[in-house]
Motif scaffolding. Structure first.
Motif, PDB file in Angstrom:
ATOM      1  N   GLU A 192     -35.795 -11.892  58.092  1.00  0.00           N
ATOM      2  CA  GLU A 192     -36.873 -12.853  57.850  1.00  0.00           C
ATOM      3  C   GLU A 192     -37.732 -13.054  59.086  1.00  0.00           C
ATOM      4  N   LEU A 224     -33.289 -18.888  59.904  1.00  0.00           N
ATOM      5  CA  LEU A 224     -33.790 -17.564  59.527  1.00  0.00           C
ATOM      6  C   LEU A 224     -32.789 -16.475  59.887  1.00  0.00           C
ATOM      7  N   ASP A 278     -36.835 -20.893  64.869  1.00  0.00           N
ATOM      8  CA  ASP A 278     -35.522 -20.809  64.249  1.00  0.00           C
ATOM      9  C   ASP A 278     -34.493 -21.634  65.017  1.00  0.00           C
ATOM     10  N   LYS A 334     -41.614 -22.820  51.477  1.00  0.00           N
ATOM     11  CA  LYS A 334     -42.223 -21.733  52.240  1.00  0.00           C
ATOM     12  C   LYS A 334     -43.734 -21.881  52.183  1.00  0.00           C
ATOM     13  N   ASP A 365     -39.887  -9.929  59.223  1.00  0.00           N
ATOM     14  CA  ASP A 365     -40.847  -9.989  58.121  1.00  0.00           C
ATOM     15  C   ASP A 365     -41.911 -11.046  58.376  1.00  0.00           C
ATOM     16  N   GLY A 366     -41.511 -12.175  58.980  1.00  0.00           N
ATOM     17  CA  GLY A 366     -42.499 -13.205  59.300  1.00  0.00           C
ATOM     18  C   GLY A 366     -43.516 -12.729  60.318  1.00  0.00           C
ATOM     19  N   ILE A 388     -42.755 -17.957  56.657  1.00  0.00           N
ATOM     20  CA  ILE A 388     -41.303 -18.033  56.696  1.00  0.00           C
ATOM     21  C   ILE A 388     -40.829 -19.188  55.836  1.00  0.00           C
TER      22      ILE A 388
END
Length: 406
Positions: free
Chosen positions: A96, A92, A373, A83, A99-100, A87
């Motif tokens: 996540e 993901l 992702d 990380k 949150d990223g 991220i």
């Protein structure tokens, strides 16, 4: 990867099933030939013992042995994903991704707020000036009009509303264009844990603006064309075709939603891979294929969160604006056209700027992280990102490419 926001060309890691160019793990350091064959006689499962050194007898099985090849300090679980930035470099989850996006806002708040506040302020000022000085007065509606007159007045009011929406939509389009381009660069750097200034983001994003403008215009124009095709047959028939227009409109909305999600990753592909408009649309369609419902759910949740944040911020400012501008409130209750003053427009504009400064980065961050992702899931992009971030054990970044696309 280099210092540019574009990552490795999609040609080096295609998403169409072929494996050419997808980074492969390096061979073992001592692997000078084909792997030896396993013996037909193997110990029973769960009874492996840890290695023993010279002069040591094999000890009893230790906890954690026998469950896998990797462990953080032992055996039994896979190692935690690297990380370097906001991220972890692996597929993901929805939490996540959100949150990223928020972590990017926190980590690069000077650059992010510099982008969003500047664009939001300019957009709001332009909208206020257009509304006050360029748009015609909305037509009044007579409550005592006959049904025919009421229908005509309603049509005139609708035309005036559409005319008023035109400049606002154009201003919003330009603002979205700039924020999308700049924030995509910022987020791409934050994934690698690299700092970026507003000047650097502008320098990287500026060459992509003409293509991004074409993409931004193409999508709403295509949606409008689909909606026209859906409702036009019933509208041409007349009164008996109202139901047909409604059904056609619902079908058109369904198709538009499907296409919007299918092409939702086109903008980060265009900016980061330095592709043309049509190529970016094709890339998005390939990346979304097989994951439409997942991307639809995450996008819908993001829109809902952005709407709630807008409401939480906008409602207090609107209440204050109504309290300051009593004329506008009285017009609402008398049925006339509200004539809001400068105080109302300025106060609500401040609320809009604050809300946009928070919701723009989150929405853009979710879109870019969904793109990353999908490429991690389909193209092993995590290995290229690790190389670009300079992590040990992944080798060096390939010359001339930053591993996210271009």
């Amino acid at each position: 990867m280099n210092d540019t926001p574009g990552w490795a060309s999609p040609g080096s890691a295609p998403s169409e099933g072929q494996k050419a160019g997808v980074p492969n793990p390096a061979p073992p350091a001592d692997g000078n030939g084909p792997a030896p064959k396993w013996s037909k006689e193997q110990p029973p499962p769960g009874q492996w013992s840890p290695p023993t050194g010279p002069g040591r007898a094999p000890g009893p099985p230790q906890p954690g042995w026998g469950g896998g090849r990797h462990h953080n300090g032992g055996w039994g679980r896979p190692p935690a994903a690297a990380k370097p930035g906001v991220i972890p470099l692996r597929p993901l989850g929805i939490g996540e991704i959100l949150d990223g996006a928020v972590s990017t806002l926190r980590a690069h708040w000077r650059t992010v707020l510099g982008v969003t506040i500047t664009v939001s302020v300019v957009s709001q000022v332009c909208s206020i000036l257009v509304e006050r000085y360029l748009l015609p007065e909305p037509p009044s509606v007579d409550p005592d009009a006959t049904p025919e007159e009421a229908l005509e007045q309603s049509i005139d009011s609708l035309q005036a509303s559409l005319l008023a929406m035109g400049p606002a939509l154009l201003i919003m389009l330009i603002g979205t264009l700039l924020t999308t381009a700049l924030l995509t660069v910022v987020i791409s750097r934050s994934i690698l844990g690299r700092p970026v200034t507003l000047a650097e983001a502008w320098r990287e994003a500026r060459p992509r603006l003409p293509h991004l403008l074409g993409l931004t215009l193409l999508l709403p124009l295509g949606s409008a064309a689909i909606m026209t095709v859906g409702i036009l047959p019933g509208w041409l028939i007349g009164g008996a075709g109202v139901l047909l227009s409604v059904l056609g409109g619902l079908a058109a909305v369904t198709v538009i939603i499907w296409l919007v999600i299918r092409f939702s990753l086109a903008s980060p592909a265009l900016v980061l891979e330095r592709q043309g408009v049509i190529t970016s649309l094709r890339r998005s369609a390939k990346l979304v294929q097989g994951a439409w419902w997942r991307i639809f759910g995450i996008t819908l949740l993001t829109l809902l969160l952005a709407f709630l944040v807008n409401m939480v911020i906008a409602i207090p400012f609107t209440i204050i604006a109504f309290a300051v501008d009593g004329v506008g409130v009285s017009d609402l209750f008398t049925g006339g056209s509200p004539d809001f003053g400068w105080a109302f427009l300025i106060i609500t504009g401040i609320g809009s700027v604050i809300a946009s400064s928070i919701t723009y980065p989150i929405s853009a961050g979710v879109t870019v992280l969904l793109y990353v992702d999908q490429r991690i899931r389909r193209e092993a992009l995590d290995l290229e990102l690790a190389r670009a971030a300079g992590l040990a054990g992944y080798g060096s970044a390939p010359p001339g490419g930053d591993s996210t696309g271009g």
